[in-house]
Design an enzyme around this catalytic site. Structure first.
Site, PDB file in Angstrom:
ATOM      1  N   ALA A  11       0.840  -1.203   0.000  1.00 46.99           N
ATOM      2  CA  ALA A  11       0.000   0.000   0.000  1.00 46.99           C
ATOM      3  C   ALA A  11       0.866   1.241   0.000  1.00 46.99           C
ATOM      4  CB  ALA A  11      -0.931  -0.011   1.211  1.00 46.99           C
ATOM      5  N   GLY A  15       1.032   1.260  -5.230  1.00 47.19           N
ATOM      6  CA  GLY A  15      -0.167   0.450  -4.974  1.00 47.19           C
ATOM      7  C   GLY A  15      -1.371   1.283  -4.574  1.00 47.19           C
ATOM      8  N   GLU A 162       4.316   0.403 -13.893  1.00 46.69           N
ATOM      9  CA  GLU A 162       3.613   1.649 -13.612  1.00 46.69           C
ATOM     10  C   GLU A 162       4.415   2.824 -14.141  1.00 46.69           C
ATOM     11  OE1 GLU A 162       0.426   1.950 -12.231  1.00 46.69           O
ATOM     12  OE2 GLU A 162       1.048   3.683 -13.401  1.00 46.69           O
ATOM     13  N   LYS A 221      10.165  -0.479 -19.021  1.00 43.46           N
ATOM     14  CA  LYS A 221      10.064   0.363 -17.831  1.00 43.46           C
ATOM     15  C   LYS A 221      11.436   0.954 -17.472  1.00 43.46           C
ATOM     16  CE  LYS A 221       8.894   2.058 -13.856  1.00 43.46           C
ATOM     17  NZ  LYS A 221       7.771   2.628 -13.183  1.00 43.46           N
ATOM     18  N   ASN A 225      12.589   5.121 -17.880  1.00 44.85           N
ATOM     19  CA  ASN A 225      13.181   5.914 -16.796  1.00 44.85           C
ATOM     20  C   ASN A 225      14.614   6.324 -17.107  1.00 44.85           C
ATOM     21  OD1 ASN A 225      10.967   6.210 -15.187  1.00 44.85           O
ATOM     22  ND2 ASN A 225      11.359   4.396 -13.962  1.00 44.85           N
ATOM     23  N   SER A 270      18.369  21.371 -12.728  1.00 44.03           N
ATOM     24  CA  SER A 270      18.016  21.331 -11.310  1.00 44.03           C
ATOM     25  C   SER A 270      19.219  20.911 -10.498  1.00 44.03           C
ATOM     26  CB  SER A 270      16.883  20.325 -11.085  1.00 44.03           C
ATOM     27  OG  SER A 270      17.357  19.016 -11.336  1.00 44.03           O
ATOM     28  N   VAL A 271      19.006  20.850  -9.198  1.00 45.99           N
ATOM     29  CA  VAL A 271      20.053  20.405  -8.278  1.00 45.99           C
ATOM     30  C   VAL A 271      20.301  18.896  -8.423  1.00 45.99           C
ATOM     31  CG1 VAL A 271      18.283  20.320  -6.502  1.00 45.99           C
ATOM     32  CG2 VAL A 271      20.656  20.348  -5.800  1.00 45.99           C
ATOM     33  N   GLY A 274      15.865  13.082  -8.234  1.00 44.81           N
ATOM     34  CA  GLY A 274      15.735  12.140  -7.127  1.00 44.81           C
ATOM     35  C   GLY A 274      14.569  11.222  -7.410  1.00 44.81           C
ATOM     36  N   CYS A 277      12.739   5.871  -8.447  1.00 43.88           N
ATOM     37  CA  CYS A 277      12.872   5.070  -9.673  1.00 43.88           C
ATOM     38  C   CYS A 277      14.139   5.316 -10.486  1.00 43.88           C
ATOM     39  CB  CYS A 277      11.678   5.313 -10.583  1.00 43.88           C
ATOM     40  SG  CYS A 277      10.208   4.429 -10.053  1.00 43.88           S
ATOM     41  N   GLN A 279      17.342   6.470 -10.261  1.00 47.15           N
ATOM     42  CA  GLN A 279      18.652   5.907  -9.935  1.00 47.15           C
ATOM     43  C   GLN A 279      18.601   4.381  -9.873  1.00 47.15           C
ATOM     44  OE1 GLN A 279      21.311   7.845  -7.387  1.00 47.15           O
ATOM     45  NE2 GLN A 279      21.729   6.055  -6.146  1.00 47.15           N
TER      46      GLN A 279
HETATM   47  C1  UDX Z   1       9.508   8.720 -12.681  1.00 44.06           C
HETATM   48  C2  UDX Z   1       8.905   8.559 -14.083  1.00 44.06           C
HETATM   49  O1  UDX Z   1       8.619   9.859 -14.625  1.00 44.06           O
HETATM   50  C3  UDX Z   1       7.655   7.706 -14.017  1.00 44.06           C
HETATM   51  O2  UDX Z   1       7.136   7.499 -15.322  1.00 44.06           O
HETATM   52  C4  UDX Z   1       8.022   6.369 -13.379  1.00 44.06           C
HETATM   53  O3  UDX Z   1       6.861   5.565 -13.252  1.00 44.06           O
HETATM   54  C5  UDX Z   1       8.655   6.572 -12.019  1.00 44.06           C
HETATM   55  O4  UDX Z   1       9.773   7.445 -12.126  1.00 44.06           O
HETATM   56  P1  UDX Z   1       8.958  10.211 -10.549  1.00 44.06           P
HETATM   57  O5  UDX Z   1      10.249   9.698 -10.000  1.00 44.06           O
HETATM   58  O6  UDX Z   1       7.756  10.141  -9.685  1.00 44.06           O
HETATM   59  O7  UDX Z   1       8.578   9.436 -11.885  1.00 44.06           O
HETATM   60  O8  UDX Z   1       9.141  11.751 -10.940  1.00 44.06           O
HETATM   61  P2  UDX Z   1       9.680  12.542 -12.222  1.00 44.06           P
HETATM   62  O9  UDX Z   1       8.687  13.595 -12.534  1.00 44.06           O
HETATM   63  O10 UDX Z   1      10.066  11.664 -13.325  1.00 44.06           O
HETATM   64  O11 UDX Z   1      10.968  13.298 -11.642  1.00 44.06           O
HETATM   65  C6  UDX Z   1      12.132  12.607 -11.230  1.00 44.06           C
HETATM   66  C7  UDX Z   1      13.199  13.587 -10.775  1.00 44.06           C
HETATM   67  O12 UDX Z   1      13.727  14.338 -11.862  1.00 44.06           O
HETATM   68  C8  UDX Z   1      12.690  14.623  -9.767  1.00 44.06           C
HETATM   69  O13 UDX Z   1      13.639  14.795  -8.739  1.00 44.06           O
HETATM   70  C9  UDX Z   1      12.545  15.867 -10.600  1.00 44.06           C
HETATM   71  O14 UDX Z   1      12.634  17.036  -9.837  1.00 44.06           O
HETATM   72  C10 UDX Z   1      13.703  15.719 -11.563  1.00 44.06           C
HETATM   73  N1  UDX Z   1      13.525  16.485 -12.819  1.00 44.06           N
HETATM   74  C11 UDX Z   1      12.522  16.169 -13.679  1.00 44.06           C
HETATM   75  C12 UDX Z   1      14.401  17.521 -13.140  1.00 44.06           C
HETATM   76  O15 UDX Z   1      15.313  17.820 -12.374  1.00 44.06           O
HETATM   77  N2  UDX Z   1      14.217  18.201 -14.310  1.00 44.06           N
HETATM   78  C13 UDX Z   1      13.215  17.919 -15.193  1.00 44.06           C
HETATM   79  O16 UDX Z   1      13.129  18.573 -16.246  1.00 44.06           O
HETATM   80  C14 UDX Z   1      12.338  16.867 -14.865  1.00 44.06           C
HETATM   81  P1  ADP Z   2       6.407   2.008  -3.989  1.00 46.00           P
HETATM   82  O1  ADP Z   2       6.889   3.397  -4.246  1.00 46.00           O
HETATM   83  O2  ADP Z   2       6.983   1.019  -4.957  1.00 46.00           O
HETATM   84  O3  ADP Z   2       4.929   1.914  -3.891  1.00 46.00           O
HETATM   85  P2  ADP Z   2       6.595   1.796  -1.076  1.00 46.00           P
HETATM   86  O4  ADP Z   2       7.789   1.532  -0.236  1.00 46.00           O
HETATM   87  O5  ADP Z   2       5.885   3.107  -0.967  1.00 46.00           O
HETATM   88  O6  ADP Z   2       7.033   1.531  -2.592  1.00 46.00           O
HETATM   89  O7  ADP Z   2       5.500   0.670  -0.802  1.00 46.00           O
HETATM   90  C1  ADP Z   2       5.739  -0.686  -0.713  1.00 46.00           C
HETATM   91  C2  ADP Z   2       4.867  -1.282   0.395  1.00 46.00           C
HETATM   92  O8  ADP Z   2       4.941  -2.706   0.324  1.00 46.00           O
HETATM   93  C3  ADP Z   2       5.289  -0.914   1.815  1.00 46.00           C
HETATM   94  O9  ADP Z   2       4.216  -0.274   2.486  1.00 46.00           O
HETATM   95  C4  ADP Z   2       5.626  -2.283   2.484  1.00 46.00           C
HETATM   96  O10 ADP Z   2       5.220  -2.348   3.839  1.00 46.00           O
HETATM   97  C5  ADP Z   2       4.807  -3.240   1.634  1.00 46.00           C
HETATM   98  N1  ADP Z   2       5.304  -4.640   1.665  1.00 46.00           N
HETATM   99  C6  ADP Z   2       6.565  -5.089   1.460  1.00 46.00           C
HETATM  100  N2  ADP Z   2       6.617  -6.445   1.526  1.00 46.00           N
HETATM  101  C7  ADP Z   2       5.354  -6.883   1.787  1.00 46.00           C
HETATM  102  C8  ADP Z   2       4.736  -8.181   1.964  1.00 46.00           C
HETATM  103  N3  ADP Z   2       5.442  -9.315   1.865  1.00 46.00           N
HETATM  104  N4  ADP Z   2       3.414  -8.220   2.207  1.00 46.00           N
HETATM  105  C9  ADP Z   2       2.682  -7.066   2.298  1.00 46.00           C
HETATM  106  N5  ADP Z   2       3.188  -5.842   2.139  1.00 46.00           N
HETATM  107  C10 ADP Z   2       4.508  -5.719   1.882  1.00 46.00           C
END
Ligand code: UDX
Ligand code: ADP
Length: 463
Positions: A11, A15, A162, A221, A225, A270-271, A274, A277, A279
């Site tokens: 969750a 999720g 996703e 995927k 990224n 940007s700085v 982060g 996903c 890294q």
């Molecule tokens: C990313 C992908 O976009 C998404 O499709 C995948 O499912 C998960 O990883 P997310 O990490 O949530 O999503 O955010 P994203 O908007 O991609 O930004 C990632 C990082 O890049 C952030 O720290 C953001 O500030 C930075 N960024 C993004 C920049 O520094 N400059 C930009 O132009 C765009």
């Molecule tokens: P994401 O960004 O991929 O959604 P999160 O760390 O936010 O990652 O969420 C993953 C969730 O999966 C956490 O809340 C963690 O407690 C849960 N989790 C990990 N292993 C199990 C497991 N075996 N059964 C149920 N929940 C789990």
């Protein structure tokens, strides 16, 4: 095969929002999200939807509408697995911190635990969907566990990565550019794919639902990224060159972004990027490339991360140099800790690394972030294991409002591009800071001319 009950294990940031949108769009399907973390589930069930554990614009409303009708959050993992025809695995897959592949490969222990649990509990055939970002060929491992430890039940494994970005998760889920579903080419595999297609087709146009084999889906995927992160590292590399010349990275980004072959998105210097996903996924790509002996491929992608680390370090180093080569005992205020705006997620946020560098220089960090609790900030710093938790607490303080945070500071550093930062009363902030008052804008969000007019020494990225 018609899906009537879905279970999602995990969750978290993926999720929670994904299942909320499925539940909202498919009133005929019962969606149960389970997690081992009782506190997290209790927060998802909080009567006040402002208290759900994931902050995303629009998410509270959707959860409020569907929860208790066809959307449930529970810790009863076995029961939800048993009931469901389709199970999403959405658990975390952090980078390994031990053993082979340490610092690079994904730790699949939570995935494996899920697979074993599903195998143990299941009494009827099920479709298992990988939702977590996984290295290529994970589906094969899950299948092997399920087939060898289950009790004769048939499993079909699908990869359905996703693509939602945090901060825009609801929007991205409601109108995705595409939905990708990978499955086996066998008739059973195709049937499973169609069952999941039918779920998404409740709101996604069918031509946007792509069907591929499992490995293409998993690799897509990581590739998506890696390409996005590469754009950020590319523009960040140019930002450093701009600072040495008379060029301005915003102008360069605009000029190249208008080339339709390049496009305007993901060109904000940007700085440093982060998030959970970028890294991790690139490291996975590097790791599998190395495993196949493709060293040039591995080095090529690794450079995206090297550039990103450099960009973060360069930012902190510049703060120290500009403040007369010492920040010891000086208050430096961070506006923003989250890795981007509109999320309370801090994983791999540049702010963590910049703070760590500045604490090494004995700076006192003052902090204001609209959504991140201070406990999270401390745990992010402790996770680096640079110094003891007590030490960290000596050097960083959080404030209830931005004006208090900036009071008596030598410098303000902007680490997250929260919209509200632009609208602050910067004259008031200036009046209460020590002089000269410095701003280091790590997101290029403030109006440079206005800041200079007020009297700030203003520095942005790439100009
Ligand atoms: C990313 C992908 O976009 C998404 O499709 C995948 O499912 C998960 O990883 P997310 O990490 O949530 O999503 O955010 P994203 O908007 O991609 O930004 C990632 C990082 O890049 C952030 O720290 C953001 O500030 C930075 N960024 C993004 C920049 O520094 N400059 C930009 O132009 C765009
Ligand atoms: P994401 O960004 O991929 O959604 P999160 O760390 O936010 O990652 O969420 C993953 C969730 O999966 C956490 O809340 C963690 O407690 C849960 N989790 C990990 N292993 C199990 C497991 N075996 N059964 C149920 N929940 C789990």
């Amino acid at each position: 095969m018609k899906i009537t009950k879905i279970c999602c294990i995990g969750a978290g940031y993926v999720g929670g929002p994904t299942m909320a949108v499925i539940a909202e769009k498919c009133p005929h399907i019962k969606v149960t999200v389970v997690d081992l973390n009782e506190k997290r589930i209790a927060a998802w069930n909080d009567v006040n939807v402002d208290n759900i554990p994931v902050y995303e614009p629009g998410l509270g409303e959707i959860v409020g509408k569907a929860r208790g009708k066809n959307l449930f959050f529970s810790t009863e993992v076995d029961k939800a697995i048993d009931e469901a025809e389709l199970i999403f695995i959405s658990v975390n897959t952090p980078t390994k911190t031990y053993g082979t592949g340490k610092g690079m490969a994904a730790d699949l222990k939570y995935i494996e635990l899920c697979a074993r649990q599903i195998a143990r509990v299941s009494k009827t055939d099920k479709i298992i969907v990988e939702k977590s970002t996984l290295p290529v060929r994970t589906a094969e491992a899950i299948k092997s566990i399920l087939d060898n430890t289950g009790n004769g039940v048939q499993f079909q494994i699908l990869s359905n990565p996703e693509f939602l970005a945090e901060g825009t998760a609801v929007e991205d889920l409601l109108s995705p550019d595409r939905v990708l579903i990978g499955g086996e080419t066998s008739p059973e595999g195709q049937k499973a794919i169609e069952a999941l297609v039918d779920v998404y087709a409740n709101w996604v146009p069918r031509e946007r639902i792509l069907k591929t084999n499992v490995w293409s889906s998993e690799l897509s995927k990581l590739t998506a990224n890696a390409f996005l992160a590469q754009r950020v590292s590319s523009i960040n590399a140019i930002s450093e060159l701009c600072e040495k010349t008379e060029a301005d990275v915003n102008e360069v980004a605009k000029a190249i972004g208008m080339d339709s072959r390049i496009g305007s998105k993901f060109l904000k210097a940007s700085v440093g990027f982060g998030g959970s996903c970028f890294q991790k996924d690139i490291l996975n790509l590097v790791y599998i490339s190395k495993a196949f002996g493709l060293n040039e491929v591995a080095d090529y992608w690794e450079q995206v991360i090297i550039m990103n680390d450099h960009q973060k370090r360069r930012f902190s180093r510049n703060i120290v140099q500009t403040l007369y080569n010492t920040v010891s005992g000086k208050k430096i205020t961070f506006l923003g800790w989250a890795f981007k705006k509109d999320t309370n997620d801090t994983r791999e946020s540049a702010a963590i690394y910049v703070a760590d560098d500045l604490i090494n220089e004995q700076a006192n960090i003052g902090l204001f972030d609209p959504k991140v609790p201070f406990q999270q900030v401390l745990s992010d710093l402790d996770y680096l294991e640079t110094r003891s938790s007590e030490e960290n607490q000596k050097y960083i303080n959080s404030f209830e409002n931005p004006y208090e945070a900036c009071k008596d500071a030598h410098a303000v550093a902007i680490l997250t591009e929260w919209d509200e930062f632009k609208d602050y009363d910067w004259q008031k902030i200036y009046d209460n800071m020590l002089k000269p008052a410095f701003i280091f804008d790590g997101r290029n969000i403030l109006d440079a001319a206005k800041m200079k007019e007020i009297g700030f020494v203003y520095q942005a990225i790439g100009s």
